[in-house]
Design an enzyme around this catalytic site. Structure first.
Site, PDB file in Angstrom:
ATOM      1  N   LYS A   1       0.840  -1.201   0.000  1.00 21.26           N
ATOM      2  CA  LYS A   1       0.000   0.000   0.000  1.00 21.26           C
ATOM      3  C   LYS A   1       0.873   1.248   0.000  1.00 21.26           C
ATOM      4  O   LYS A   1       0.609   2.207  -0.729  1.00 21.26           O
ATOM      5  CB  LYS A   1      -0.917  -0.042   1.228  1.00 21.26           C
ATOM      6  CG  LYS A   1      -1.849   1.149   1.392  1.00 21.26           C
ATOM      7  CD  LYS A   1      -2.934   0.846   2.420  1.00 21.26           C
ATOM      8  CE  LYS A   1      -2.399   0.739   3.830  1.00 21.26           C
ATOM      9  NZ  LYS A   1      -2.265   2.053   4.503  1.00 21.26           N
TER      10      LYS A   1
ATOM     11  N   ARG B   1      -7.000  13.256  13.529  1.00 21.21           N
ATOM     12  CA  ARG B   1      -5.548  13.041  13.443  1.00 21.21           C
ATOM     13  C   ARG B   1      -4.857  14.364  13.092  1.00 21.21           C
ATOM     14  O   ARG B   1      -5.351  15.156  12.278  1.00 21.21           O
ATOM     15  CB  ARG B   1      -5.221  11.942  12.434  1.00 21.21           C
ATOM     16  CG  ARG B   1      -5.743  10.587  12.883  1.00 21.21           C
ATOM     17  CD  ARG B   1      -5.519   9.502  11.864  1.00 21.21           C
ATOM     18  NE  ARG B   1      -4.098   9.186  11.713  1.00 21.21           N
ATOM     19  CZ  ARG B   1      -3.653   8.229  10.883  1.00 21.21           C
ATOM     20  NH1 ARG B   1      -4.513   7.535  10.154  1.00 21.21           N
ATOM     21  NH2 ARG B   1      -2.366   7.979  10.803  1.00 21.21           N
TER      22      ARG B   1
ATOM     23  N   SER C   1       6.254  11.240   9.208  1.00 21.66           N
ATOM     24  CA  SER C   1       7.017  11.205   7.957  1.00 21.66           C
ATOM     25  C   SER C   1       6.121  11.534   6.773  1.00 21.66           C
ATOM     26  O   SER C   1       6.610  11.943   5.703  1.00 21.66           O
ATOM     27  CB  SER C   1       7.648   9.828   7.758  1.00 21.66           C
ATOM     28  OG  SER C   1       6.651   8.834   7.590  1.00 21.66           O
TER      29      SER C   1
ATOM     30  N   ASP D   1       4.350   0.674  12.550  1.00 19.29           N
ATOM     31  CA  ASP D   1       3.263  -0.171  12.071  1.00 19.29           C
ATOM     32  C   ASP D   1       3.451  -1.638  12.430  1.00 19.29           C
ATOM     33  O   ASP D   1       2.489  -2.425  12.369  1.00 19.29           O
ATOM     34  CB  ASP D   1       3.111  -0.034  10.553  1.00 19.29           C
ATOM     35  CG  ASP D   1       2.444   1.274  10.158  1.00 19.29           C
ATOM     36  OD1 ASP D   1       1.859   1.933  11.043  1.00 19.29           O
ATOM     37  OD2 ASP D   1       2.512   1.646   8.974  1.00 19.29           O
TER      38      ASP D   1
ATOM     39  N   LYS E   1      -9.372  -1.812   4.922  1.00 11.99           N
ATOM     40  CA  LYS E   1      -8.572  -0.586   4.778  1.00 11.99           C
ATOM     41  C   LYS E   1      -7.249  -0.865   4.088  1.00 11.99           C
ATOM     42  O   LYS E   1      -6.775  -0.042   3.290  1.00 11.99           O
ATOM     43  CB  LYS E   1      -8.334   0.036   6.152  1.00 11.99           C
ATOM     44  CG  LYS E   1      -7.675   1.409   6.120  1.00 11.99           C
ATOM     45  CD  LYS E   1      -7.585   1.993   7.509  1.00 11.99           C
ATOM     46  CE  LYS E   1      -7.239   3.473   7.470  1.00 11.99           C
ATOM     47  NZ  LYS E   1      -5.920   3.752   6.906  1.00 11.99           N
TER      48      LYS E   1
END
Length: 421
Positions: A20, A117, A159, A300, A402
């Site tokens: 992704k 966010r 980032s 992650d 997602k």
């Protein structure tokens, strides 16, 4: 959608879907290029669809040919562009500066936790360089032409802010400089961006304090591009191999700039056995022992590493993971809840977790795990429940769409039990 996970081993071979993170970047480069680009993909996801639709709103177009997509570059449009980023933080933070560099009038929307966010650092930079931005969270409107110059921002917040500017600034007339005021975290994602820019002929010079970007550049299409296999999602299967029976992932390039290929070194640190043959990576069980994990560059990976820690003997400490509190969920709190539900002793710190593996307690009654709408929590919980020998109901399991819509199909094919309730 709630899914009941049955205890049992996962074993076999998985052909990895396209990354992704890589595909987001390739789509943006292709949309800004001088000629159409053929994109070769293995699978898609809701986040990638969000990027495609937002690029289309900015004036690009697409022709789907099976899994492959032909990208036609952005054409200038005058009308308001409505960019629905859905729940994709990458889409929002990459394309907001790009829209500003194109001088587009945009309405930007999102759902889930995306409106909460943080993007204030980015929106303030856009204001400082010539744009009107109505709000520091979604929804927002933006118009005006972004101007070059010096863009100062911390390197330890996201980032994605840096990536968005790196894509946008070459399009401006003026030269620009990105000045980073702190050490960079998630460096691997910036390396992916620099790699993509180079493939499209964009020049960026890296210095001690950040990056220098000449203005007036043109993205040049390489013609045909193939997205790398996804190390981030491969980590779920590779960790399953470390916890139980051997699992092989195909289509993972060892020379990929993806930072999450660090999963191999971390699983070795736990004590798992790792074999690499070309683009085939096999992980099998070893005597797992707790260790210390610095998550600053690999946030992650933390959810699935929590499950490796649960299966390992002794204490595992995950440090420098505070940014996980502002992801699709508060991932530190969500994983602490998940581990406790599975009977794993865990201590939640402000910027990390301490997990005491090999000390499972018997749950009282049915195990129900709230995924908090977070795809990585769902996948980690499924792997963890199966291989820790727990039957558990994962609430909100549809969140996997997602990033990995085929996750449960692969989970079942590898021998896992997953029943929709």
């Amino acid at each position: 959608m709630n899914i009941k996970i049955s205890r049992g081993a996962l074993r076999g071979t998985v052909q990895m879907i396209s990354s992704k993170s890589d595909a987001h970047r390739l789509f943006i480069g292709a949309a800004l290029a001088d000629q159409p680009t053929e994109m070769v993909l293995n699978g898609s996801s809701e986040d990638l669809e969000a990027t495609l639709q937002c690029l289309q709103a900015l004036g690009a177009d697409f022709l789907r040919q099976g899994d492959n997509i032909k990208v036609f570059p952005v054409e200038k449009k005058e009308e308001l562009a409505v960019m629905d980023c859905r729940e994709s933080g990458s889409t929002l933070r990459f394309l907001l500066p790009v829209a500003a560099a194109l001088g587009r009038n945009v309405l930007v929307e999102g759902k889930g936790r995306l409106p909460q966010r943080p993007i204030g650092i980015l929106t303030e930079l856009l204001r400082e360089h010539g744009c009107f931005v109505s709000n520091d969270q979604l929804p927002l409107e933006m118009h005006g032409q972004l101007k070059g110059g010096t863009f100062s921002l911390p390197g330890n917040v996201s980032s994605q802010f840096i990536t968005g500017l790196l894509f946008a600034l070459p399009l401006l007339e003026e030269d620009s400089e990105i000045v980073l005021t702190t050490e960079v975290e998630s460096r691997g994602y910036i390396d992916m961006t620099l790699h993509t820019l180079k493939r499209f002929g964009i020049e960026v010079e890296e210095g001690k304090r950040g990056f220098s970007i000449p203005g007036g550049q043109q993205y040049h299409s390489p013609g045909v591009m193939q997205a790398d296999g996804d190390w981030s999602n491969g980590a779920f299967w590779l960790t399953a191999g470390a916890m139980g029976q051997p699992v092989t992932c195909c289509g993972l390039q060892m020379d990929s700039p993806q930072g999450d290929k660090a999963i191999l070194d971390i699983l070795k640190q736990f004590g798992a056995h790792v074999e690499v043959e070309g683009d085939r990576v096999t992980v099998s069980h070893g005597k797992l022992k707790g260790c210390v994990i610095d998550a600053a560059q690999i946030p992650d990976l933390v959810p699935i590493l929590c499950m490796a820690a649960a299966a390992a003997e002794g204490k595992t400490e995950i440090r420098n993971a505070g940014r996980l509190r502002i992801k699709e969920s508060d991932r530190l709190a969500a994983m602490a809840d998940c581990l406790k539900g599975l009977g794993v002793p865990v201590e939640e710190k402000q910027d990390g977790l301490v997990i005491h593996g090999g000390k499972l307690t018997e749950p009282q009654g049915e195990i129900r795990i709230d995924a908090y709408g977070d795809h990585r929590i769902v996948m980690s919980a499924a792997v963890g429940a199966a291989l820790l020998g727990r039957e558990a109901v994962i609430e909100g399991a549809e969140a996997v769409a997602k990033s990995y819509p085929a996750f449960f199909a692969e989970f079942i094919r590898l021998g896992g039990g997953a029943d929709v309730l």
